[in-house]
Write an enzyme that holds these catalytic residues in place. Sequence first.
Site, PDB file in Angstrom:
ATOM      1  N   ASP A  48      45.568  39.639  30.336  1.00  0.00           N
ATOM      2  CA  ASP A  48      44.126  39.309  29.827  1.00  0.00           C
ATOM      3  C   ASP A  48      43.935  37.894  29.408  1.00  0.00           C
ATOM      4  O   ASP A  48      45.028  37.234  28.937  1.00  0.00           O
ATOM      5  CB  ASP A  48      43.359  40.388  29.048  1.00  0.00           C
ATOM      6  CG  ASP A  48      44.386  40.564  27.743  1.00  0.00           C
ATOM      7  OD1 ASP A  48      45.336  40.109  27.448  1.00  0.00           O
ATOM      8  OD2 ASP A  48      43.866  41.811  27.141  1.00  0.00           O
ATOM      9  N   ASP A  64      40.328  51.373  19.618  1.00  0.00           N
ATOM     10  CA  ASP A  64      39.274  52.414  20.383  1.00  0.00           C
ATOM     11  C   ASP A  64      40.109  52.680  21.467  1.00  0.00           C
ATOM     12  O   ASP A  64      39.332  53.417  22.453  1.00  0.00           O
ATOM     13  CB  ASP A  64      37.963  51.550  20.469  1.00  0.00           C
ATOM     14  CG  ASP A  64      38.340  50.101  21.137  1.00  0.00           C
ATOM     15  OD1 ASP A  64      39.527  50.100  21.920  1.00  0.00           O
ATOM     16  OD2 ASP A  64      37.282  49.530  21.620  1.00  0.00           O
ATOM     17  N   HIS A 101      41.601  50.905  23.858  1.00  0.00           N
ATOM     18  CA  HIS A 101      41.599  50.138  25.089  1.00  0.00           C
ATOM     19  C   HIS A 101      43.112  49.469  25.444  1.00  0.00           C
ATOM     20  O   HIS A 101      43.706  49.497  24.698  1.00  0.00           O
ATOM     21  CB  HIS A 101      40.522  48.869  24.680  1.00  0.00           C
ATOM     22  CG  HIS A 101      40.935  47.791  23.866  1.00  0.00           C
ATOM     23  ND1 HIS A 101      40.294  47.508  22.612  1.00  0.00           N
ATOM     24  CD2 HIS A 101      41.931  46.945  23.825  1.00  0.00           C
ATOM     25  CE1 HIS A 101      40.788  46.525  22.110  1.00  0.00           C
ATOM     26  NE2 HIS A 101      41.832  46.046  22.663  1.00  0.00           N
ATOM     27  N   GLU A 118      37.461  47.948  27.665  1.00  0.00           N
ATOM     28  CA  GLU A 118      36.810  48.741  26.420  1.00  0.00           C
ATOM     29  C   GLU A 118      36.292  49.915  26.888  1.00  0.00           C
ATOM     30  O   GLU A 118      36.499  50.270  28.062  1.00  0.00           O
ATOM     31  CB  GLU A 118      35.695  47.871  26.246  1.00  0.00           C
ATOM     32  CG  GLU A 118      36.194  46.385  25.279  1.00  0.00           C
ATOM     33  CD  GLU A 118      36.651  46.436  23.632  1.00  0.00           C
ATOM     34  OE1 GLU A 118      37.412  47.637  23.406  1.00  0.00           O
ATOM     35  OE2 GLU A 118      36.548  45.505  23.117  1.00  0.00           O
TER      36      GLU A 118
HETATM   37  N1  LIG Z   1      43.947  42.609  24.487  1.00  0.00           N
HETATM   38  C1  LIG Z   1      44.781  42.848  23.392  1.00  0.00           C
HETATM   39  C2  LIG Z   1      45.454  44.108  23.655  1.00  0.00           C
HETATM   40  O1  LIG Z   1      46.249  44.072  24.796  1.00  0.00           O
HETATM   41  C3  LIG Z   1      46.160  44.642  22.568  1.00  0.00           C
HETATM   42  O2  LIG Z   1      46.699  46.131  22.746  1.00  0.00           O
HETATM   43  C4  LIG Z   1      45.259  44.941  21.311  1.00  0.00           C
HETATM   44  C5  LIG Z   1      45.913  45.572  20.138  1.00  0.00           C
HETATM   45  O3  LIG Z   1      46.558  44.528  19.522  1.00  0.00           O
HETATM   46  P1  LIG Z   1      47.540  44.678  18.268  1.00  0.00           P
HETATM   47  O4  LIG Z   1      48.848  45.061  19.079  1.00  0.00           O
HETATM   48  O5  LIG Z   1      47.584  43.335  17.580  1.00  0.00           O
HETATM   49  O6  LIG Z   1      46.899  45.791  17.303  1.00  0.00           O
HETATM   50  O7  LIG Z   1      44.411  43.902  21.033  1.00  0.00           O
HETATM   51  C6  LIG Z   1      43.818  42.882  22.102  1.00  0.00           C
HETATM   52  O8  LIG Z   1      42.781  43.563  22.187  1.00  0.00           O
END
Ligand SMILES: N[C@@H]1[C@@H](O)[C@H](O)[C@@H](COP(=O)(O)O)O[C@@H]1O
Length: 260
Positions: free
Chosen positions: A67, A136, A138, A143
């Site tokens: 992304d 959440d 995702h 989302e």
């Molecule tokens: N787009 C990214 C996700 O790919 C990731 O899994 C999420 C959780 O991030 P973290 O691993 O820092 O908790 O953050 C962002 O939203």
Amino acid sequence: MEVVILKDAREVGRAAAAAFAATLRRKPDAVLGLATGSSPLPVYDELARLHAEEGLDFSKASGFALDEYVGLPEDHPESYASVIRRDFASRVNIDQAKVHSPDGRAEDLEAACAAYEAAIEAAGGVDIQILGIGTDGHIGFNEPASSLASRTRIKTLLEQTRKDNARFFDSIDEVPHHVLTQGVGTIMQARHVVLVATGATKAEAVHGLVEGPVTAMCVASVLQFHPRATIIVDEAAASSLRLADYYRHVHDNKPAWQQY
Ligand SMILES: N[C@@H]1[C@@H](O)[C@H](O)[C@@H](COP(=O)(O)O)O[C@@H]1O
């Protein structure tokens, strides 16, 4: 779905990196699915170590990020293209020109999404995809209430996700509202999905992913339909799993010939 519960983030990173290394050794030109966030960092640390100390070779591999934020300059330190370069690509011998991200600066964002899908397909599809999980549920930036069949497209972030990601920016006002993300259907086409989650803040999402009903309210739960999903979590992220003892038992008694 294989659920692996390990002591801490470092062990989680090592186990996920071992799955990547096995794929690369079997298929040197593997297409790697890359993710941002703090969860994959120990995975990238271990891959960098395997490259430096054991000669793990990325020279024929390519990569696709999940992304990208809309509107951040490509060289902004928090654009996901920059993050992937800094955390992963610059630390191994992958050809940086073969590490791709959706173009969040494109004038025609829909065309950029279609081009990204076409590029993944032209590369032969993703062989192994690393995933984190949002609080959440995702994956990527899909989302809650995302279509479970979706392809790469523009999404609007939930306020909670913007708050979660504000730690990477000077203030929450700088966190973009819009992103381009591989769709759920796109992610589901990766041949092997390795999701890593650490810390108590992920416990509910991990429970929903592994044991909840399949629902767009916890998008990661769609991985219950994936033919090869490996979920690697630490004790804290596993703390809401009802069948944690069973997953440990399965893992501890795994025959030597069975890999994840
Ligand atoms: N787009 C990214 C996700 O790919 C990731 O899994 C999420 C959780 O991030 P973290 O691993 O820092 O908790 O953050 C962002 O939203």
